[in-house]
Scaffold this motif. Structure first.
Motif, PDB file in Angstrom:
ATOM      1  N   GLU A 295       0.782  -1.370  -0.008  1.00 46.81           N
ATOM      2  CA  GLU A 295       0.133  -0.049  -0.152  1.00 46.81           C
ATOM      3  C   GLU A 295       0.896   1.293   0.025  1.00 46.81           C
ATOM      4  N   SER A 296       2.006   1.251   0.908  1.00 46.71           N
ATOM      5  CA  SER A 296       2.953   2.480   0.868  1.00 46.71           C
ATOM      6  C   SER A 296       3.355   2.864  -0.331  1.00 46.71           C
ATOM      7  N   ALA A 297       3.723   1.750  -1.291  1.00 49.18           N
ATOM      8  CA  ALA A 297       4.245   1.773  -2.472  1.00 49.18           C
ATOM      9  C   ALA A 297       3.262   2.509  -3.438  1.00 49.18           C
ATOM     10  N   ALA A 298       2.236   2.042  -3.534  1.00 51.87           N
ATOM     11  CA  ALA A 298       1.090   2.499  -4.204  1.00 51.87           C
ATOM     12  C   ALA A 298       0.559   4.051  -3.911  1.00 51.87           C
ATOM     13  N   ILE A 299       0.605   4.286  -2.703  1.00 52.17           N
ATOM     14  CA  ILE A 299       0.494   5.835  -2.333  1.00 52.17           C
ATOM     15  C   ILE A 299       1.491   6.623  -2.856  1.00 52.17           C
ATOM     16  N   CYS A 300       2.578   6.142  -2.668  1.00 50.40           N
ATOM     17  CA  CYS A 300       3.901   7.026  -3.160  1.00 50.40           C
ATOM     18  C   CYS A 300       4.000   7.050  -4.545  1.00 50.40           C
ATOM     19  N   GLU A 301       3.534   5.945  -5.396  1.00 48.18           N
ATOM     20  CA  GLU A 301       3.350   6.075  -6.781  1.00 48.18           C
ATOM     21  C   GLU A 301       2.389   7.092  -7.377  1.00 48.18           C
ATOM     22  N   VAL A 302       1.118   7.033  -6.754  1.00 48.14           N
ATOM     23  CA  VAL A 302       0.087   7.850  -7.097  1.00 48.14           C
ATOM     24  C   VAL A 302       0.047   9.189  -6.603  1.00 48.14           C
ATOM     25  N   LEU A 303       0.438   9.432  -5.124  1.00 48.19           N
ATOM     26  CA  LEU A 303       0.187  10.798  -4.438  1.00 48.19           C
ATOM     27  C   LEU A 303       1.517  11.435  -4.076  1.00 48.19           C
ATOM     28  N   PRO A 305       5.732  11.098  -2.274  1.00 52.19           N
ATOM     29  CA  PRO A 305       6.172  10.515  -1.039  1.00 52.19           C
ATOM     30  C   PRO A 305       5.737  11.532   0.092  1.00 52.19           C
ATOM     31  N   ASP A 306       5.421  12.832  -0.076  1.00 51.20           N
ATOM     32  CA  ASP A 306       5.109  13.690   1.007  1.00 51.20           C
ATOM     33  C   ASP A 306       3.763  13.932   1.853  1.00 51.20           C
ATOM     34  N   VAL A 307       2.701  13.228   1.253  1.00 48.23           N
ATOM     35  CA  VAL A 307       1.420  13.538   1.718  1.00 48.23           C
ATOM     36  C   VAL A 307       1.322  12.650   3.027  1.00 48.23           C
ATOM     37  N   PRO A 308       0.628  13.325   3.985  1.00 44.28           N
ATOM     38  CA  PRO A 308       0.720  12.635   5.415  1.00 44.28           C
ATOM     39  C   PRO A 308      -0.130  11.375   5.220  1.00 44.28           C
ATOM     40  N   VAL A 309       0.125  10.450   5.780  1.00 39.51           N
ATOM     41  CA  VAL A 309      -0.571   9.053   5.492  1.00 39.51           C
ATOM     42  C   VAL A 309      -0.730   8.489   7.040  1.00 39.51           C
ATOM     43  N   PRO A 348       8.859   2.628  16.153  1.00 35.79           N
ATOM     44  CA  PRO A 348       9.790   2.856  15.208  1.00 35.79           C
ATOM     45  C   PRO A 348       9.323   2.657  13.793  1.00 35.79           C
ATOM     46  N   LEU A 349       9.395   3.550  12.683  1.00 37.11           N
ATOM     47  CA  LEU A 349       8.768   3.191  11.370  1.00 37.11           C
ATOM     48  C   LEU A 349       9.543   2.564  10.459  1.00 37.11           C
ATOM     49  N   ASP A 350       9.019   1.459   9.923  1.00 39.38           N
ATOM     50  CA  ASP A 350       9.628   0.539   8.831  1.00 39.38           C
ATOM     51  C   ASP A 350      10.625   1.715   7.861  1.00 39.38           C
ATOM     52  N   PRO A 351      11.826   1.546   8.001  1.00 37.48           N
ATOM     53  CA  PRO A 351      12.638   2.571   7.011  1.00 37.48           C
ATOM     54  C   PRO A 351      12.495   2.011   5.612  1.00 37.48           C
ATOM     55  N   SER A 352      11.733   1.060   5.148  1.00 35.21           N
ATOM     56  CA  SER A 352      11.378   0.671   3.770  1.00 35.21           C
ATOM     57  C   SER A 352      10.153   1.124   3.204  1.00 35.21           C
ATOM     58  N   ILE A 353       9.209   1.735   4.390  1.00 28.84           N
ATOM     59  CA  ILE A 353       8.148   2.543   4.062  1.00 28.84           C
ATOM     60  C   ILE A 353       8.396   3.578   3.322  1.00 28.84           C
ATOM     61  N   PRO A 354       7.929   3.908   1.899  1.00 24.82           N
ATOM     62  CA  PRO A 354       8.525   5.055   1.401  1.00 24.82           C
ATOM     63  C   PRO A 354       7.525   6.343   1.347  1.00 24.82           C
ATOM     64  N   CYS A 355       6.536   6.160   1.998  1.00 25.95           N
ATOM     65  CA  CYS A 355       5.475   7.337   2.140  1.00 25.95           C
ATOM     66  C   CYS A 355       5.660   8.075   3.554  1.00 25.95           C
ATOM     67  N   ALA A 356       4.836   9.291   3.684  1.00 24.62           N
ATOM     68  CA  ALA A 356       4.857  10.032   4.840  1.00 24.62           C
ATOM     69  C   ALA A 356       3.979   9.607   5.907  1.00 24.62           C
ATOM     70  N   VAL A 357       4.252   8.529   6.741  1.00 27.13           N
ATOM     71  CA  VAL A 357       3.447   8.067   7.776  1.00 27.13           C
ATOM     72  C   VAL A 357       3.654   9.149   8.723  1.00 27.13           C
ATOM     73  N   THR A 358       2.513   9.688   9.384  1.00 26.80           N
ATOM     74  CA  THR A 358       2.419  10.583  10.426  1.00 26.80           C
ATOM     75  C   THR A 358       3.173  10.230  11.606  1.00 26.80           C
ATOM     76  N   ARG A 359       4.201  11.102  12.407  1.00 24.77           N
ATOM     77  CA  ARG A 359       5.104  10.571  13.352  1.00 24.77           C
ATOM     78  C   ARG A 359       4.488  11.553  14.539  1.00 24.77           C
ATOM     79  N   GLY A 360       3.803  12.723  14.259  1.00 25.75           N
ATOM     80  CA  GLY A 360       3.290  13.653  15.288  1.00 25.75           C
ATOM     81  C   GLY A 360       2.227  14.219  14.661  1.00 25.75           C
ATOM     82  N   GLU A 361       1.393  14.989  15.453  1.00 29.69           N
ATOM     83  CA  GLU A 361       0.342  15.604  15.146  1.00 29.69           C
ATOM     84  C   GLU A 361       0.667  16.536  13.672  1.00 29.69           C
TER      85      GLU A 361
END
Lengths: 389, 238
Positions: A295-303, A305-309, A348-361
């Motif tokens: 899913e994170s690869a697909a999000i990155c491809e379509v939207l 790497p920077d959109v909050p996830v 701790p975030l999986d370093p292989s996840i390419p999209c911007a999973v929210t780490r703070g508000e």
């Protein structure tokens, strides 16, 4: 096609039964998971709906009384004012009802089979048509809400209620209905806890979507509905829906995420929006190794790497057929707040996840959310909610 | 409510589906499938073969009142017994969209499929969902309605034998197609026992190319509250 204003919304889940409780729980970042409400050999935690909001059904609905129906009624009751307004505007036979569910009332059948033992007769309280059958979920809501338009369950496993929103929008776009009540409901049951355990994807501990050491899903139960009425004066709308199939495997996602990407692209096209319009993603984010990677690869491809996830499964568990509708309501809660919380359990975030999973508000820069749901059978849906154009 | 679409082809199966070997299901996949899934693959395959439907791209709407109920009941017995083994394959085969999930994999079909259930109106709602998908005025949609007998100890419901019917539908007339009007109106006449039987009978009428009015609604399981309206289909051969 056209957008559909959200005249009212409601959800019951482990986050509580009101929008205020949902908002508080999301932004406090507190876990709400607890042991399953029945005996199973598996050790795990679940998103359980508190018993005090699940009152026994009475009067004309009493014959339908089971956990599934109680969940549905608990969520739908608070929508009655908006539904009555839609009925006044359009007529009861022009208001559709589309409900996503994967379990139906199978929890009632489990209880009945348990009471009956291996060979005994089913107990007299058990009513297959009014409890187990998918049609029961539709019927109990028709009776509660008084809507008489096209009425159906969409049952495509974990994408059911995302697809229910898509079907509701399609019926209105096509002129087969003028407004719709759409959402989903699924109750916790032995079958799903044991089944996901057999698939080797159930986490004993609270789930950790997108985390480096994620260990699979927790289950949850929920009911959530939107009243979609083109004539309502409302700030938010269902803007677009997109569906696709993986054509890959019955229970594993396409590792390349092609189906997930296709659903997001189709939703953007339906909404008439470009990827740059999206302010945040409510991911399917189940916390399985495979889903979160694909899913994170697909999000990155379509939207990009920077959109909050955000994945909300850490709060509610995976509510299966109710997830698409519940997470649409959660996305609207975030849009109201103008921000999204840190994705619970992702550190701790999986370093292989390419999209911007929210780490703070995270403050939302654009008032448009896309929410994904993927399912057994490779059945995918993305829905887009945002400011009424 | 009234909606018009066109039927380009129909196929139906009723009987013992255990031994079916649908051409579209490779043996590796077929071995994992239930009789209900095989019956769905059989009628979908026939639509592809006889009417030239593009099974790799056509969106599919699947209707089923009871879903994979035999697999589900087996699985429930296993899940409820303390030493019962829950098979992961049977678990993912117990979802309502199992048949159409397998068909999408077999045909490499990535267009969105959906599965709807609506009690007595399951067949009617599958057709309405298809009509909504065709309302843009282009393309084809495949509708397949299927059910199997509900096994004991649950009450007898559904058809007496596995029943599946498939329809290739289009927004515009072409070739030998017949016009199909979906109408909601006052309840009249005897209704079929279940949604799959309604679909089977409609497929028969479409194949005979004779004008017909077929009920799309089945007998209501909530018979205590007599229905004032039902859905029916008018087949018109222009």
């Amino acid at each position: 096609m056209g957008f559909l204003p959200v005249a009212a919304r409601s959800a019951v889940s482990a986050l509580g039964a009101t929008q205020a409780a949902m908002h508080a729980a999301l932004f406090e970042g507190k876990r709400h998971l607890s042991p399953p409400p029945f005996d199973v050999p598996e050790r795990t935690v679940c998103g359980v709906v508190s018993g005090d909001v699940l009152a026994p059904l009475r009067g004309a609905l009493a014959a339908f009384d089971c956990r599934q129906a109680r969940l549905a009624v608990a969520a739908a009751e608070s929508l009655q004012t908006a539904v009555r307004a839609a009925i006044r505007r359009h007529g009861a036979d022009r208001v559709a009802l589309v409900v996503g569910s994967s379990t139906g009332g199978v929890r009632a059948t489990e209880r009945a089979l348990g009471e009956a033992g291996p060979d005994g007769p089913l107990p007299p309280w058990f009513d297959y048509d009014r409890m187990h059958a998918m049609g029961a979920t539709v019927e109990v809501l028709r009776r509660l809400l008084g809507v008489r338009g096209p009425a159906m369950v969409v049952s495509t496993a974990c994408s059911s209620s995302g697809k229910a929103l898509a079907t509701a929008k399609r019926l209105v776009d096509a002129g087969l209905a003028d407004a719709a009540v759409a959402g989903g409901v699924d109750s916790l049951c032995v079958l799903t806890v044991r089944g996901f355990s057999a698939l080797g994807v159930l986490d004993e501990a609270p789930c950790r979507p997108f985390a480096a050491d994620r260990g699979g899903i927790n289950l949850g139960e929920a009911a959530a509905f939107l009243v979609l009425d083109p004539k309502a004066d409302a700030p938010w709308a269902l803007l677009g829906c997109g569906e696709s199939s993986d054509a890959h495997h019955m229970s594993a996602p396409d590792p390349e995420g092609h189906g997930a990407a296709a659903a997001m692209r189709a939703a953007l096209e339906d909404a008439g929006l470009g990827p740059e319009a999206v302010g945040h993603v409510n991911a399917h984010g189940t916390a399985t190794i495979q889903n979160d990677a694909a899913e994170s690869a697909a999000i990155c491809e379509v939207l990009g790497p920077d959109v909050p996830v955000l994945s909300t499964k850490g709060w509610t568990g995976h509510t299966l057929g109710a997830a698409g509708a519940l997470e649409a309501v959660i996305a609207l809660c975030c849009l109201d707040a103008g921000r999204v919380p840190a994705s619970l359990g992702a550190d701790p975030l999986d370093p292989s996840i390419p999209c911007a999973v929210t780490r703070g508000e995270t403050v939302l820069e654009r008032p448009v959310a896309i929410s994904n749901s993927f399912a057994f059978g490779g059945s995918n849906v993305s829905v887009i909610l945002g400011r009424v154009p | 409510m009234r909606s018009t679409i066109f039927v380009r082809g129909a196929a139906a199966f009723r009987g013992d589906a255990k031994g079916l070997r649908p051409a579209i299901l490779p043996p590796m996949l077929r071995r994992r499938t239930s009789p209900l899934t095989r019956a769905v693959a059989q009628v979908v395959g026939e639509i592809g073969e006889r009417f030239g439907a593009d099974l790799a791209h056509v969106p599919v709407v699947h209707g089923s009142e009871h879903g994979e109920i035999a697999v589900t009941v087996d699985l429930l017995h296993a899940a409820l017994s303390p030493d019962g083994e829950v098979s992961p394959t049977r678990f993912h085969n117990s979802v309502h969209n199992t048949p159409i999930g397998y068909v999408s994999i077999a045909c490499g079909n990535r267009a969105g499929h959906t599965t709807v259930a609506a009690g007595a109106d399951t067949c009617a709602m599958a057709f309405l969902e298809a009509a909504a998908r065709l309302s843009a005025g282009r393309g084809e949609v495949l509708v397949v309605v299927a059910d199997e007998p509900v096994p004991p100890p649950l009450p007898r419901r559904g058809p007496a034998e596995v029943t599946a019917a498939a329809f290739l539908l289009a927004a515009a007339p072409a070739g030998e197609s017949s016009r199909l009007e979906i109408v909601e109106g006052p309840a009249e006449g005897a209704l079929p026992e279940c949604a799959a039987t309604a679909a089977y009978d409609l497929a028969g009428a479409a194949r005979r190319a004779a004008p017909a009015a077929c009920p799309l609604s089945a007998r209501d399981p909530f018979a205590v509250d007599a229905r004032d309206t039902t859905y029916f289909a008018r087949l018109i051969f222009d």
